[in-house]
Every structure is written in C-alpha cells, then in structure tokens.
Design an enzyme around this catalytic site. Structure first.
Site, PDB file in Angstrom:
ATOM      1  N   HIS A  13      -7.039  -5.583   2.439  1.00  0.00           N
ATOM      2  CA  HIS A  13      -5.813  -5.090   3.069  1.00  0.00           C
ATOM      3  C   HIS A  13      -5.314  -6.161   4.028  1.00  0.00           C
ATOM      4  CE1 HIS A  13      -6.413  -0.868   1.770  1.00  0.00           C
ATOM      5  NE2 HIS A  13      -7.689  -1.213   1.826  1.00  0.00           N
ATOM      6  N   GLY A  38     -15.848   3.029   3.769  1.00  0.00           N
ATOM      7  CA  GLY A  38     -14.476   3.519   3.607  1.00  0.00           C
ATOM      8  C   GLY A  38     -13.792   3.074   2.336  1.00  0.00           C
ATOM      9  N   GLN A  39     -14.521   2.490   1.381  1.00  0.00           N
ATOM     10  CA  GLN A  39     -13.908   2.059   0.126  1.00  0.00           C
ATOM     11  C   GLN A  39     -13.573   3.283  -0.714  1.00  0.00           C
ATOM     12  OE1 GLN A  39     -16.246  -0.755  -2.142  1.00  0.00           O
ATOM     13  NE2 GLN A  39     -14.656  -0.989  -3.693  1.00  0.00           N
ATOM     14  N   HIS A  54     -10.912  -5.156  -3.033  1.00  0.00           N
ATOM     15  CA  HIS A  54      -9.551  -5.382  -2.569  1.00  0.00           C
ATOM     16  C   HIS A  54      -9.567  -5.657  -1.075  1.00  0.00           C
ATOM     17  CE1 HIS A  54     -10.259  -1.036  -2.169  1.00  0.00           C
ATOM     18  NE2 HIS A  54      -9.363  -1.040  -1.192  1.00  0.00           N
ATOM     19  N   ASP A  68       0.853  -1.190   0.000  1.00  0.00           N
ATOM     20  CA  ASP A  68       0.000   0.000   0.000  1.00  0.00           C
ATOM     21  C   ASP A  68       0.891   1.243   0.000  1.00  0.00           C
ATOM     22  OD1 ASP A  68      -1.759   2.204   1.189  1.00  0.00           O
ATOM     23  OD2 ASP A  68      -3.194   0.551   1.054  1.00  0.00           O
ATOM     24  N   ILE A  69       0.482   2.270  -0.746  1.00  0.00           N
ATOM     25  CA  ILE A  69       1.295   3.490  -0.805  1.00  0.00           C
ATOM     26  C   ILE A  69       1.112   4.381   0.426  1.00  0.00           C
ATOM     27  CG2 ILE A  69       1.459   3.509  -3.323  1.00  0.00           C
ATOM     28  CD1 ILE A  69      -0.703   5.736  -3.299  1.00  0.00           C
ATOM     29  N   ASN A  96     -13.104  -2.933   2.769  1.00  0.00           N
ATOM     30  CA  ASN A  96     -14.015  -1.806   2.890  1.00  0.00           C
ATOM     31  C   ASN A  96     -14.993  -1.885   1.723  1.00  0.00           C
ATOM     32  OD1 ASN A  96     -12.476  -0.804   5.078  1.00  0.00           O
ATOM     33  ND2 ASN A  96     -11.076   0.164   3.643  1.00  0.00           N
TER      34      ASN A  96
END
Length: 113
Positions: free
Chosen positions: A101, A92-93, A99, A30-31, A86
């Site tokens: 996390h 919170g998507q 995807h 994740d960035i 999410n």
C-alpha cells in the site's frame, strides 16, 4: 490463481483504476482508501505473501519499490508517503497475493492502529 482478486485485476478480468502498469507490476487505487492517496502495488506474478518470496523474487520485490517511488513522484507526494505490507492473518493481510500500500496526501500517524 483463478480465485485471486489481484490476479483477476492484473489480467483485467476485474476492472480497476490503474495508475501504473508494465510487464511485471501493476498499481491501482484502493477501493477502501485510508488516505487521500491510497494505491495498491502488486507484482503480476502470484506470490501469496512476503513469507512466500524466494531468492528469484528479490529483483521483482526491489523493482516494486522503484515503481512505488515513481508513482509517488507522479502523484505529487513531495512531502512524504508510507509503504505498507501486511503479511499473514495476524499482520492484517486480507488478500493472499503479496501487495504493498502506498499511502500519502496527509500527515500519517504512528502507530497506525
């Protein structure tokens, strides 16, 4: 999907630090990590969200969790980790591509916030 950042990552139009890839799934760092280990796991098939999976996607979604287990093991997350999905704006998507996390490397709190 032409405008989907995760589709662009899976087709390698956008670079990422990949930790796992096969014909169906890709996982990358994740960035904006929220833990020492923060991996995003996506199906290469574009599915907008958990609300958009269909019967034919059940094996793919189950396979994602097997990949998550393998990635966690390879990254040395022996004492536990968290998988988060999410779904939708209120959930919170922020990217409209399903995807998951994978978070670990520290004691995670509950509720997350």
């Amino acid at each position: 999907m032409d405008d989907c950042i995760f589709c662009k990552i899976s087709s390698k139009q956008v670079p990422s630090k990949i930790v796992y890839e096969d014909d169906s799934v890709m996982a990358f760092y994740d960035i904006e990590p929220q833990a020492p280990v923060h991996i995003v796991i996506i199906p290469k098939k574009h599915i907008k969200s958990l609300d958009h999976i269909i019967e034919q996607d059940k094996n793919l979604v189950g396979y994602i969790f097997l990949c998550a287990k393998k990635i966690a093991s390879e990254l040395g997350l022996k004492n536990g980790y968290r998988i988060v999905n999410n779904c939708g704006k209120l959930g919170g998507q922020t990217v409209d591509h399903i995807h998951f996390h994978l978070l670990g490397g520290r004691q995670l709190q509950w509720p997350p916030g």
